[in-house]
Design an enzyme around this catalytic site. Sequence first.
Site, PDB file in Angstrom:
ATOM      1  N   ASP A   1     -46.882 -34.316  88.722  1.00  0.00           N
ATOM      2  CA  ASP A   1     -46.112 -34.223  87.491  1.00  0.00           C
ATOM      3  C   ASP A   1     -45.896 -32.732  87.231  1.00  0.00           C
ATOM      4  O   ASP A   1     -46.638 -31.895  87.755  1.00  0.00           O
ATOM      5  CB  ASP A   1     -46.921 -34.877  86.361  1.00  0.00           C
TER       6      ASP A   1
ATOM      7  N   GLU B   1     -44.434 -28.594  77.871  1.00  0.00           N
ATOM      8  CA  GLU B   1     -43.528 -29.728  78.002  1.00  0.00           C
ATOM      9  C   GLU B   1     -42.128 -29.139  77.924  1.00  0.00           C
ATOM     10  O   GLU B   1     -41.698 -28.684  76.864  1.00  0.00           O
ATOM     11  CB  GLU B   1     -43.760 -30.749  76.887  1.00  0.00           C
TER      12      GLU B   1
ATOM     13  N   ASP C   1     -44.572 -31.141  83.719  1.00  0.00           N
ATOM     14  CA  ASP C   1     -44.912 -30.711  82.363  1.00  0.00           C
ATOM     15  C   ASP C   1     -46.366 -31.037  82.026  1.00  0.00           C
ATOM     16  O   ASP C   1     -46.824 -32.167  82.223  1.00  0.00           O
ATOM     17  CB  ASP C   1     -43.997 -31.392  81.346  1.00  0.00           C
TER      18      ASP C   1
END
Length: 253
Positions: A47, A56, A49
């Site tokens: 992933d 984010e 963020d």
Amino acid sequence: MKNPKSFNSVSASVQPLESSAIGHFDNTLPSKEVLEVWRSANAVCFDVDSTVCLDEGIDELAEFCGAGKAVAEWTARAMSGSVPFEEALAARLSLFNPSLSQVQDFLEKRPPRLSPGIDALIKKLKDKNMTVYLISGGFRQMINPVASILGIPLENIFANQLLFESSGEFLGFDSNEPTSRSGGKATAVQQIRKAHGYKSLVMIGDGATDLEARQPGGADLFICYGGVQLREAVAAKADWLVFNFKDLINSLD
């Protein structure tokens, strides 16, 4: 952590979150079986963020465009799994409708802030001939620079695409990208595994959408990274919970 001028596309000089809640979890030490899968993985999917990066991305872009608080609330709901991802994505973008020039200005003024140790971990994985992918519900426009810093080929990115009119006005996002909807990361991981015939694949992330990737035909292992955001419901279901990428690096020796 909010001052972008003190960063220059390098790992931020902050310490990973060591939560006082660590005692609530029984998965902070990997089992022998988990270690075996981790060490023998052909591919590792990250992933972006709050995992590869400290921020984010959509929240930061929204703040830059003046809609930070409202968008951050939607992000929290999306990451907890309480609303369908595609609904949260559309709702967040509709709150500020970023133009192409705003995105370009943002990228120039807010370079990526990498999580401590992520560059060393990815180098270690490459040294062991593990293929690295970035799988994100964020946007390619913001993830491509991260991939460039870390030496990850652009074809190894699965992410969303912002769409703009020829005039540069915001048009929407590409709904054909698997990561634009709930379960999309799981779909992306399955596509990667099928296309390359990997025998073993690991997913590393912090959110409910990352946990979803661990399923038959997808990821064999889900490692939850709690060094930026600790989402307890997700962490509790992980095969291994880590707060520092050094733990993953050292486990590969």
